[in-house]
Design a protein around this motif. Structure first.
Motif, short mmCIF file in Angstrom:
data_model
loop_
_atom_site.label_atom_id
_atom_site.label_comp_id
_atom_site.label_asym_id
_atom_site.label_seq_id
_atom_site.Cartn_x
_atom_site.Cartn_y
_atom_site.Cartn_z
N LYS A 153 0.86 -1.19 0.00
CA LYS A 153 0.00 0.00 0.00
C LYS A 153 0.89 1.23 0.00
O LYS A 153 1.79 1.36 0.83
CB LYS A 153 -0.90 0.03 1.22
CG LYS A 153 -1.76 1.30 1.26
CD LYS A 153 -2.90 1.19 2.18
CE LYS A 153 -3.81 2.39 2.26
NZ LYS A 153 -3.84 3.34 1.22
N ASN A 154 0.64 2.11 -0.96
CA ASN A 154 1.34 3.38 -0.99
C ASN A 154 0.76 4.29 0.09
O ASN A 154 -0.44 4.52 0.13
CB ASN A 154 1.20 4.04 -2.36
CG ASN A 154 1.93 3.28 -3.43
OD1 ASN A 154 2.97 2.70 -3.18
ND2 ASN A 154 1.38 3.26 -4.63
N LEU A 155 1.60 4.78 0.98
CA LEU A 155 1.16 5.68 2.04
C LEU A 155 1.20 7.14 1.60
O LEU A 155 0.45 7.96 2.09
CB LEU A 155 2.04 5.49 3.27
CG LEU A 155 2.08 4.08 3.85
CD1 LEU A 155 3.07 4.00 4.99
CD2 LEU A 155 0.69 3.65 4.31
N SER A 156 2.12 7.44 0.71
CA SER A 156 2.28 8.78 0.17
C SER A 156 3.04 8.65 -1.14
O SER A 156 3.28 7.55 -1.63
CB SER A 156 3.05 9.68 1.15
OG SER A 156 4.41 9.26 1.23
N PHE A 160 5.82 3.58 1.44
CA PHE A 160 4.90 2.46 1.23
C PHE A 160 5.12 1.39 2.29
O PHE A 160 6.18 1.33 2.92
CB PHE A 160 5.07 1.86 -0.18
CG PHE A 160 6.44 1.31 -0.45
CD1 PHE A 160 6.73 -0.03 -0.22
CD2 PHE A 160 7.45 2.11 -0.95
CE1 PHE A 160 7.98 -0.54 -0.48
CE2 PHE A 160 8.71 1.61 -1.22
CZ PHE A 160 8.98 0.28 -0.99
N LEU A 161 4.10 0.57 2.50
CA LEU A 161 4.19 -0.64 3.33
C LEU A 161 4.06 -1.82 2.40
O LEU A 161 3.30 -1.77 1.43
CB LEU A 161 3.07 -0.68 4.36
CG LEU A 161 3.11 0.35 5.48
CD1 LEU A 161 1.84 0.25 6.32
CD2 LEU A 161 4.34 0.14 6.34
N GLU A 162 4.78 -2.91 2.71
CA GLU A 162 4.71 -4.09 1.86
C GLU A 162 4.86 -5.35 2.71
O GLU A 162 5.64 -5.37 3.65
CB GLU A 162 5.82 -4.02 0.81
CG GLU A 162 5.65 -4.98 -0.34
CD GLU A 162 6.64 -4.69 -1.45
OE1 GLU A 162 6.41 -3.72 -2.21
OE2 GLU A 162 7.63 -5.44 -1.55
N ALA A 163 4.08 -6.37 2.37
CA ALA A 163 4.20 -7.68 3.01
C ALA A 163 4.32 -8.72 1.91
O ALA A 163 3.70 -8.58 0.84
CB ALA A 163 2.97 -7.97 3.87
#
Length: 192
Positions: A153-156, A160-163
């Motif tokens: 998910k792009n936060l800005s 980003f966060l990634e799993a």
């Protein structure tokens, strides 16, 4: 020529073709990720610990099929040093490192994306003992092809966060049993 060299040469060749066909410039090509990994099998946890440091990076080379493709590097790291009562200092360094090709879908309006990759993974172990005037080292490694899938998910614009989950066949170092190094990872990342 090793397979990993063929992979790199193929990526560079296809990169040139992708750039020639890519009329729209790619923004935010470089990605850097830091997080933790969780090994899925006990043999992997025995080797690298419960949640070793996980770092990674990638470089998008071109657009294809509604997303981007590019190169990636990744690694899980464990490092421990200790001194015994005879003042002999020992350092243990263990890692799983990789590089390969990956595909990432374009983000949805909410900023979610997914992807996958194929890479060449190496597990290695180094134990060094410093006896004062003599340093001895024991190094062993093994390699295999592996694959990964991930969601993010792009936060800005830049963060980003990634799993993800990485599957690697069981590897065997010369100094121990076969070890399953498949793992999940959780990253906070930055792209330029």
């Amino acid at each position: 020529m090793k397979l990993k060299h063929v992979l790199l040469a193929t990526a560079l060749t296809v990169s040139g073709m992708a750039h020639a066909d890519d009329t729209e410039s790619l923004n935010h090509r470089l990605r850097v990720e830091v997080g933790a990994g969780i090994l899925t099998a006990q043999s992997g946890r025995d080797f690298l610990g419960k949640s070793p440091l996980s770092v990674g990076g990638g470089y998008d080379l071109g657009r294809v099929a509604g997303g981007t493709w590019g190169l990636y590097v990744a690694g899980l790291y464990y490092n421990r040093g200790f001194e015994d009562d005879r003042r002999v200092f020992t350092t243990i360094e263990r890692d799983v490192s990789a590089y390969g090709l990956q595909y990432r879908s374009r983000p949805t309006q909410q900023g979610f994306y997914m992807g996958g990759g194929l890479g060449y993974y190496t597990v290695s172990s180094t134990m060094s003992t410093d006896l004062g005037n003599v340093v001895t080292s024991n190094i062993s490694d093994d390699s295999a092809w592996g694959s990964k899938v991930f969601v993010g998910k792009n936060l800005s614009k830049h963060f980003f966060l990634e799993a993800g989950y990485t599957h690697i066949r069981a590897l065997q170092l010369s100094t121990g049993p076969r070890r399953n190094m498949s793992h999940t990872t959780f990253f906070l990342g930055y792209r330029n």
